[in-house]
Design a protein around this motif. Structure first.
Motif, PDB file in Angstrom:
ATOM      1  N   MET A 195      11.603  -4.865   5.681  1.00 11.45           N
ATOM      2  CA  MET A 195      10.253  -5.281   5.373  1.00 11.45           C
ATOM      3  C   MET A 195       9.354  -4.067   5.510  1.00 11.45           C
ATOM      4  SD  MET A 195       9.125  -7.378   8.759  1.00 11.45           S
ATOM      5  CE  MET A 195      10.678  -7.597   9.578  1.00 11.45           C
ATOM      6  N   PRO A 196       8.319  -3.969   4.708  1.00 11.78           N
ATOM      7  CA  PRO A 196       7.401  -2.840   4.823  1.00 11.78           C
ATOM      8  C   PRO A 196       6.472  -3.015   6.026  1.00 11.78           C
ATOM      9  CG  PRO A 196       6.712  -4.302   3.068  1.00 11.78           C
ATOM     10  CD  PRO A 196       8.010  -4.836   3.589  1.00 11.78           C
ATOM     11  N   CYS A 197       6.221  -1.935   6.709  1.00 11.01           N
ATOM     12  CA  CYS A 197       5.264  -1.907   7.817  1.00 11.01           C
ATOM     13  C   CYS A 197       4.247  -0.830   7.488  1.00 11.01           C
ATOM     14  CB  CYS A 197       5.954  -1.580   9.132  1.00 11.01           C
ATOM     15  SG  CYS A 197       7.088  -2.858   9.666  1.00 11.01           S
ATOM     16  N   ILE A 198       2.994  -1.235   7.379  1.00 14.85           N
ATOM     17  CA  ILE A 198       1.957  -0.303   6.958  1.00 14.85           C
ATOM     18  C   ILE A 198       1.104   0.092   8.150  1.00 14.85           C
ATOM     19  CG2 ILE A 198      -0.007   0.056   5.418  1.00 14.85           C
ATOM     20  CD1 ILE A 198       1.281  -2.133   3.618  1.00 14.85           C
ATOM     21  N   ASP A 199       0.991   1.376   8.380  1.00 17.01           N
ATOM     22  CA  ASP A 199       0.112   1.910   9.411  1.00 17.01           C
ATOM     23  C   ASP A 199      -1.290   1.948   8.816  1.00 17.01           C
ATOM     24  OD1 ASP A 199      -1.463   3.661  10.989  1.00 17.01           O
ATOM     25  OD2 ASP A 199       0.342   4.599  11.788  1.00 17.01           O
ATOM     26  N   ILE A 200      -2.216   1.127   9.337  1.00 17.93           N
ATOM     27  CA  ILE A 200      -3.534   1.038   8.708  1.00 17.93           C
ATOM     28  C   ILE A 200      -4.377   2.283   8.940  1.00 17.93           C
ATOM     29  CG2 ILE A 200      -3.607  -1.480   8.721  1.00 17.93           C
ATOM     30  CD1 ILE A 200      -5.508  -1.296  11.110  1.00 17.93           C
ATOM     31  N   ILE A 201      -4.000   3.128   9.875  1.00 19.81           N
ATOM     32  CA  ILE A 201      -4.760   4.354  10.105  1.00 19.81           C
ATOM     33  C   ILE A 201      -4.336   5.443   9.128  1.00 19.81           C
ATOM     34  CG2 ILE A 201      -5.248   6.203  11.763  1.00 19.81           C
ATOM     35  CD1 ILE A 201      -4.999   3.980  13.943  1.00 19.81           C
ATOM     36  N   THR A 202      -3.037   5.668   9.036  1.00 19.99           N
ATOM     37  CA  THR A 202      -2.543   6.721   8.138  1.00 19.99           C
ATOM     38  C   THR A 202      -2.261   6.205   6.737  1.00 19.99           C
ATOM     39  OG1 THR A 202      -0.231   6.342   8.698  1.00 19.99           O
ATOM     40  CG2 THR A 202      -1.449   7.926  10.071  1.00 19.99           C
ATOM     41  N   GLU A 203      -2.185   4.879   6.588  1.00 12.61           N
ATOM     42  CA  GLU A 203      -1.852   4.216   5.331  1.00 12.61           C
ATOM     43  C   GLU A 203      -0.456   4.574   4.837  1.00 12.61           C
ATOM     44  OE1 GLU A 203      -4.963   4.635   2.450  1.00 12.61           O
ATOM     45  OE2 GLU A 203      -6.436   3.659   3.722  1.00 12.61           O
ATOM     46  N   LYS A 204       0.409   4.992   5.756  1.00 10.93           N
ATOM     47  CA  LYS A 204       1.798   5.280   5.409  1.00 10.93           C
ATOM     48  C   LYS A 204       2.625   4.008   5.558  1.00 10.93           C
ATOM     49  CE  LYS A 204       1.726  10.125   6.288  1.00 10.93           C
ATOM     50  NZ  LYS A 204       2.463  11.282   6.677  1.00 10.93           N
ATOM     51  N   VAL A 205       3.603   3.873   4.671  1.00  7.14           N
ATOM     52  CA  VAL A 205       4.453   2.694   4.676  1.00  7.14           C
ATOM     53  C   VAL A 205       5.822   3.077   5.221  1.00  7.14           C
ATOM     54  CG1 VAL A 205       5.506   0.888   3.274  1.00  7.14           C
ATOM     55  CG2 VAL A 205       3.236   1.765   2.674  1.00  7.14           C
ATOM     56  N   ASP A 206       6.237   2.374   6.263  1.00 11.02           N
ATOM     57  CA  ASP A 206       7.574   2.520   6.819  1.00 11.02           C
ATOM     58  C   ASP A 206       8.369   1.289   6.425  1.00 11.02           C
ATOM     59  OD1 ASP A 206       7.111   4.962   8.193  1.00 11.02           O
ATOM     60  OD2 ASP A 206       6.104   3.852   9.793  1.00 11.02           O
ATOM     61  N   ARG A 207       9.660   1.352   6.587  1.00 11.00           N
ATOM     62  CA  ARG A 207      10.507   0.209   6.262  1.00 11.00           C
ATOM     63  C   ARG A 207      11.245  -0.193   7.534  1.00 11.00           C
ATOM     64  NH1 ARG A 207      11.360  -1.957   1.805  1.00 11.00           N
ATOM     65  NH2 ARG A 207      13.118  -3.266   1.361  1.00 11.00           N
ATOM     66  N   LEU A 208      11.099  -1.445   7.920  1.00  7.17           N
ATOM     67  CA  LEU A 208      11.756  -1.981   9.101  1.00  7.17           C
ATOM     68  C   LEU A 208      12.902  -2.876   8.638  1.00  7.17           C
ATOM     69  CD1 LEU A 208      11.825  -2.529  12.186  1.00  7.17           C
ATOM     70  CD2 LEU A 208      10.229  -4.412  11.754  1.00  7.17           C
ATOM     71  N   VAL A 209      14.091  -2.623   9.140  1.00 12.67           N
ATOM     72  CA  VAL A 209      15.255  -3.432   8.791  1.00 12.67           C
ATOM     73  C   VAL A 209      15.633  -4.244  10.022  1.00 12.67           C
ATOM     74  CG1 VAL A 209      17.670  -3.389   8.038  1.00 12.67           C
ATOM     75  CG2 VAL A 209      16.043  -1.693   7.148  1.00 12.67           C
ATOM     76  N   THR A 210      15.637  -5.557   9.867  1.00 14.38           N
ATOM     77  CA  THR A 210      15.917  -6.472  10.971  1.00 14.38           C
ATOM     78  C   THR A 210      16.881  -7.545  10.499  1.00 14.38           C
ATOM     79  OG1 THR A 210      13.682  -6.127  11.827  1.00 14.38           O
ATOM     80  CG2 THR A 210      14.850  -8.031  12.646  1.00 14.38           C
ATOM     81  N   ASP A 211      17.773  -7.959  11.388  1.00 13.09           N
ATOM     82  CA  ASP A 211      18.719  -9.033  11.077  1.00 13.09           C
ATOM     83  C   ASP A 211      18.096 -10.364  11.493  1.00 13.09           C
ATOM     84  OD1 ASP A 211      20.821 -10.774  10.725  1.00 13.09           O
ATOM     85  OD2 ASP A 211      22.132  -9.811  12.194  1.00 13.09           O
ATOM     86  N   PHE A 212      17.741 -11.191  10.516  1.00 10.57           N
ATOM     87  CA  PHE A 212      17.146 -12.494  10.784  1.00 10.57           C
ATOM     88  C   PHE A 212      18.172 -13.624  10.678  1.00 10.57           C
ATOM     89  CE2 PHE A 212      13.399 -10.145   9.044  1.00 10.57           C
ATOM     90  CZ  PHE A 212      12.626 -10.183  10.204  1.00 10.57           C
ATOM     91  N   SER A 213      19.444 -13.315  10.630  1.00  8.66           N
ATOM     92  CA  SER A 213      20.461 -14.340  10.378  1.00  8.66           C
ATOM     93  C   SER A 213      20.527 -15.411  11.472  1.00  8.66           C
ATOM     94  CB  SER A 213      21.835 -13.701  10.184  1.00  8.66           C
ATOM     95  OG  SER A 213      22.225 -13.008  11.364  1.00  8.66           O
TER      96      SER A 213
END
Length: 98
Positions: free
Chosen positions: A1-19
């Motif tokens: 899922m994308p995670c957006i830093d509202i200060i830098t406006e950079k987008v990171d990607r978080l991978v999590t197992d929701f199974s």
């Protein structure tokens, strides 16, 4: 899922197992566009109607530039309305699509 830093406006990607998760609530302006959701809720309020709350939160600047950004976001979000099967009206009534 994308995670957006509202200060830098950079987008990171978080991978999590929701199974192992039975119920997951995804909150956000564009969350309704998430693939595979069972319930899409569209809240029929505009940024103009929530302006007071936004200013009280103080989470972001509330200058002219911010209001222009909110207008663009509103236009994009309005297009997502077609994906919803549940609606919250401006009067806070919950309506369901048949």
């Amino acid at each position: 899922m994308p995670c957006i830093d509202i200060i830098t406006e950079k987008v990171d990607r978080l991978v999590t197992d929701f199974s192992d998760i039975d119920l997951l609530i995804i909150d956000g302006l564009y969350a309704i566009a998430t693939e595979g959701i069972d319930l899409g809720v569209y809240i029929d309020l505009t940024y103009k109607e929530t302006k007071k709350n936004q200013m009280l939160r103080g989470k972001e600047l509330t200058d002219d530039h911010r209001w222009k950004v909110l207008e663009k976001e509103h236009q994009s979000a309005t297009e997502l309305r077609r994906l919803a099967n549940t609606f919250v009206s401006r009067e806070y009534k919950v309506l369901f699509r048949d």
